[in-house]
Write a protein that holds these residues in place. Structure first.
Motif, PDB file in Angstrom:
ATOM      1  N   MET A  43       0.901  -1.093   0.147  1.00  0.00           N
ATOM      2  CA  MET A  43      -0.333  -0.026   0.041  1.00  0.00           C
ATOM      3  C   MET A  43       0.839   1.500   0.499  1.00  0.00           C
ATOM      4  SD  MET A  43      -3.112  -0.557   2.536  1.00  0.00           S
ATOM      5  CE  MET A  43      -4.390  -2.176   2.445  1.00  0.00           C
ATOM      6  N   GLY A  44       1.872   1.064   0.859  1.00  0.00           N
ATOM      7  CA  GLY A  44       2.856   2.640   0.735  1.00  0.00           C
ATOM      8  C   GLY A  44       3.483   2.137  -0.280  1.00  0.00           C
ATOM      9  N   SER A 160      -4.576 -12.424   2.938  1.00  0.00           N
ATOM     10  CA  SER A 160      -4.065 -11.822   1.906  1.00  0.00           C
ATOM     11  C   SER A 160      -2.873 -11.089   1.417  1.00  0.00           C
ATOM     12  CB  SER A 160      -4.670 -10.231   2.929  1.00  0.00           C
ATOM     13  OG  SER A 160      -3.354 -10.177   3.965  1.00  0.00           O
ATOM     14  N   GLY A 161      -1.623 -12.126   1.843  1.00  0.00           N
ATOM     15  CA  GLY A 161      -0.600 -11.682   1.875  1.00  0.00           C
ATOM     16  C   GLY A 161      -0.763 -12.265   0.425  1.00  0.00           C
ATOM     17  N   LEU A 162      -1.222 -14.018   0.262  1.00  0.00           N
ATOM     18  CA  LEU A 162      -1.490 -15.007  -0.856  1.00  0.00           C
ATOM     19  C   LEU A 162      -1.855 -14.343  -1.778  1.00  0.00           C
ATOM     20  CD1 LEU A 162      -1.487 -18.371   1.081  1.00  0.00           C
ATOM     21  CD2 LEU A 162      -0.073 -17.018  -0.322  1.00  0.00           C
ATOM     22  N   ILE A 163      -2.906 -13.350  -1.820  1.00  0.00           N
ATOM     23  CA  ILE A 163      -4.009 -13.315  -3.100  1.00  0.00           C
ATOM     24  C   ILE A 163      -3.118 -11.712  -3.498  1.00  0.00           C
ATOM     25  CG2 ILE A 163      -6.209 -11.934  -3.177  1.00  0.00           C
ATOM     26  CD1 ILE A 163      -6.386 -14.851  -3.477  1.00  0.00           C
ATOM     27  N   ALA A 164      -2.976 -10.758  -2.765  1.00  0.00           N
ATOM     28  CA  ALA A 164      -1.581  -9.777  -2.742  1.00  0.00           C
ATOM     29  C   ALA A 164      -1.117  -9.814  -3.788  1.00  0.00           C
ATOM     30  CB  ALA A 164      -1.347  -8.933  -1.546  1.00  0.00           C
ATOM     31  N   GLY A 165      -0.095 -11.117  -3.237  1.00  0.00           N
ATOM     32  CA  GLY A 165       1.295 -11.690  -3.862  1.00  0.00           C
ATOM     33  C   GLY A 165       0.807 -11.901  -5.627  1.00  0.00           C
ATOM     34  N   VAL A 166      -0.221 -12.290  -6.023  1.00  0.00           N
ATOM     35  CA  VAL A 166      -0.932 -12.756  -7.318  1.00  0.00           C
ATOM     36  C   VAL A 166      -1.824 -11.217  -8.087  1.00  0.00           C
ATOM     37  CG1 VAL A 166      -1.866 -14.334  -8.512  1.00  0.00           C
ATOM     38  CG2 VAL A 166      -0.661 -15.155  -6.695  1.00  0.00           C
ATOM     39  N   TRP A 167      -2.637 -10.871  -7.626  1.00  0.00           N
ATOM     40  CA  TRP A 167      -3.463  -9.856  -8.260  1.00  0.00           C
ATOM     41  C   TRP A 167      -3.457  -8.098  -7.636  1.00  0.00           C
ATOM     42  CZ3 TRP A 167      -6.062 -15.101  -6.421  1.00  0.00           C
ATOM     43  CH2 TRP A 167      -6.201 -15.502  -7.474  1.00  0.00           C
ATOM     44  N   GLY A 168      -2.322  -8.197  -6.599  1.00  0.00           N
ATOM     45  CA  GLY A 168      -2.966  -7.242  -5.709  1.00  0.00           C
ATOM     46  C   GLY A 168      -3.041  -6.955  -4.704  1.00  0.00           C
ATOM     47  N   TRP A 169      -3.455  -5.847  -3.877  1.00  0.00           N
ATOM     48  CA  TRP A 169      -3.465  -5.509  -2.640  1.00  0.00           C
ATOM     49  C   TRP A 169      -5.681  -5.054  -2.929  1.00  0.00           C
ATOM     50  CZ3 TRP A 169      -5.772  -0.533  -1.493  1.00  0.00           C
ATOM     51  CH2 TRP A 169      -5.235   0.170  -1.747  1.00  0.00           C
ATOM     52  N   ARG A 170      -5.683  -4.712  -3.819  1.00  0.00           N
ATOM     53  CA  ARG A 170      -7.188  -4.425  -3.999  1.00  0.00           C
ATOM     54  C   ARG A 170      -7.982  -5.706  -4.250  1.00  0.00           C
ATOM     55  NH1 ARG A 170      -7.016   1.794  -5.081  1.00  0.00           N
ATOM     56  NH2 ARG A 170      -4.789   2.127  -6.067  1.00  0.00           N
ATOM     57  N   THR A 171      -7.073  -6.154  -5.033  1.00  0.00           N
ATOM     58  CA  THR A 171      -8.087  -7.979  -4.892  1.00  0.00           C
ATOM     59  C   THR A 171      -8.803  -8.781  -3.892  1.00  0.00           C
ATOM     60  OG1 THR A 171      -7.656  -7.591  -7.659  1.00  0.00           O
ATOM     61  CG2 THR A 171      -8.467  -9.989  -6.695  1.00  0.00           C
ATOM     62  N   VAL A 172      -7.616  -8.501  -2.454  1.00  0.00           N
ATOM     63  CA  VAL A 172      -7.987  -8.834  -1.129  1.00  0.00           C
ATOM     64  C   VAL A 172      -9.690  -8.140  -0.918  1.00  0.00           C
ATOM     65  CG1 VAL A 172      -7.315  -8.737   1.104  1.00  0.00           C
ATOM     66  CG2 VAL A 172      -5.747  -9.511  -0.725  1.00  0.00           C
ATOM     67  N   TYR A 173      -9.497  -7.079  -0.768  1.00  0.00           N
ATOM     68  CA  TYR A 173     -10.765  -5.927  -0.630  1.00  0.00           C
ATOM     69  C   TYR A 173     -12.170  -6.619  -1.368  1.00  0.00           C
ATOM     70  CZ  TYR A 173      -8.400  -4.115   2.828  1.00  0.00           C
ATOM     71  OH  TYR A 173      -7.262  -4.161   4.210  1.00  0.00           O
ATOM     72  N   PHE A 174     -12.101  -6.586  -2.691  1.00  0.00           N
ATOM     73  CA  PHE A 174     -13.223  -6.852  -3.366  1.00  0.00           C
ATOM     74  C   PHE A 174     -13.819  -8.375  -2.971  1.00  0.00           C
ATOM     75  CE2 PHE A 174     -10.775  -4.161  -6.676  1.00  0.00           C
ATOM     76  CZ  PHE A 174     -11.364  -3.128  -6.503  1.00  0.00           C
TER      77      PHE A 174
END
Length: 406
Positions: A43-44, A160-174
């Protein structure tokens, strides 16, 4: 037709399956608070801000949760809980979507605050479980539901770490937003209605009753302060652990950092054990053991975090100590004023997450100024203060018995 759970005065026993479902729901919703912790570095980079500033995203989320507890959870003593849960699930789904769509740091801060504000469903479910359990197994039932909640928290970081590593952090929240809608659908079709036996009151009366509860129950004040300080240390560790693991000597990506959430699952599994101990004897003994363990593991983490096996051992110890204290404290809180478990839980959990907000904020600040060792020193201070208050509690009521058995 929805199956109605019998109220506490009913002679019909509550199925263990119902409490298991409550545990799953508590874990799925509580996870919303912790998705951001492994993602702070990512995010930073998106918004071009330093680590210490990103730590405040966690602070905003936890502050929102504390306010949500104060604003909504007292209603659980008066309103039909199914409708309350449904409304909160809809609102948190919208807030999660807003986080995923954030276009600025201010947008992210505000939407994270609202995620925290509406993610208070677990604190409606836990007192519901305590209310429906009988006196002989209340600690075990609370432990079961809390196990689901705590495992949800820990798995959230891995997810969240695994999903963000593949599709980015925004996808976690979707994905999280859709998950809340799925839970909402389940509640609508399957969740039993549970009406409080208390007459409805206005919000002003509810707030006044909270103040009266705090004023008239000194033990509730002491337990709440102890819990808040213990969780402040826990939050400081988990907020800054992302920064520690992304730097020297590890340089881990978000997907690997998220896996550390699984390390803490071992600590969450102690919850039913702590609950059974609370059923059998004064739960403060379990808290004493948790405080001693906490001091040991924070010192260990301070001096040996560059050694991976010891770092993992320390994280397990942090979760074990925090969860043991949490279950024992909460079993005690629910017995202080049985007719006001929702409000007692509100007082306790507001202090708990004020402590979390304080721990995240101070942990992020000390990370910038003194690094990891400074953060661990802060944790030892928090635990020392908690120990002093706990000792005071024991001195004030040295012959206390388990309130949940009253």
């Amino acid at each position: 037709m929805h199956h109605r759970v019998a109220d506490k005065m009913s002679t019909h026993p509550i199925s263990p399956r119902f409490f298991f479902i409550l545990a799953i729901m508590a874990g799925a919703t509580a996870a919303n608070l912790y998705y951001n912790q492994p993602l702070l570095v990512l995010m930073g980079k998106t918004f071009g801000v330093p680590d210490a500033r990103m730590g405040l995203v966690t602070t905003f989320t936890q502050a929102g949760y504390a306010i949500g507890l104060l604003a909504f959870v007292p209603l659980a003593d008066y309103l039909e809980r199914r409708r309350l849960v449904m409304g909160l699930l809809l609102l948190v789904s919208v807030a999660l979507l807003a986080v995923g769509l954030s276009q600025s740091l201010a947008w992210l801060d505000i939407s994270s605050f609202f995620v925290g504000l509406f993610t208070i469903v677990p604190q409606v479910l836990v007192p519901l479980a305590a209310d429906l359990a009988d006196n002989t197994n209340r600690g075990r039932v609370v432990g079961t539901v809390m196990s689901g909640l705590l495992i949800g928290i820990l798995v959230a970081r891995t997810f969240s770490g695994l999903i963000a590593g593949v599709w980015g952090w925004r996808t976690v929240y979707f994905i999280a937003s859709v998950m809340m809608l799925i839970v909402l659908a389940y509640v609508f079709w399957q969740f039993p209605q549970h009406r409080s036996s208390h007459p409805a009151e206005n919000f002003t009366s509810l707030m006044r009753s909270l103040l009266e509860l705090v004023a008239h129950e000194p033990e509730l004040r002491r337990v709440s302060l102890t819990g808040g300080l213990i969780f402040a240390a826990f939050s400081a560790v988990w907020t800054t652990l992302t920064f520690r693991l992304s730097g020297v000597p590890y340089h881990y990506p978000a997907s690997t950092i998220g896996l550390f959430g699984l390390v803490g699952v071992a600590g969450a599994l102690i919850a039913p054990v702590a609950g059974r101990l609370a059923d059998r004897r004064d739960p403060r003994f379990a808290v004493i053991g948790a405080l001693i363990l906490a001091v040991v593991v924070y010192v260990l983490l301070g001096v040996a975090s560059a050694i991976l096996p010891l770092l993992i051992l320390g994280i397990i110890g942090v979760d074990l100590a925090t969860n043991s204290a949490q279950i024992s404290n909460q079993a005690r809180v629910y017995g202080i004023r049985p007719e006001a478990r929702g409000r007692s839980n509100t007082v306790y959990m507001v202090c708990y997450f004020i402590g979390a907000s304080l721990g995240s904020a101070l942990g992020s600040l000390l990370w910038t100024e003194l690094g990891w060792v400074g953060v661990m020193g802060l944790c030892v201070v928090f635990i020392g203060l908690a120990g002093a208050i706990h000792y005071w509690s024991y001195r004030m009521q040295p012959s206390d018995t388990n309130p949940s058995l009253r």
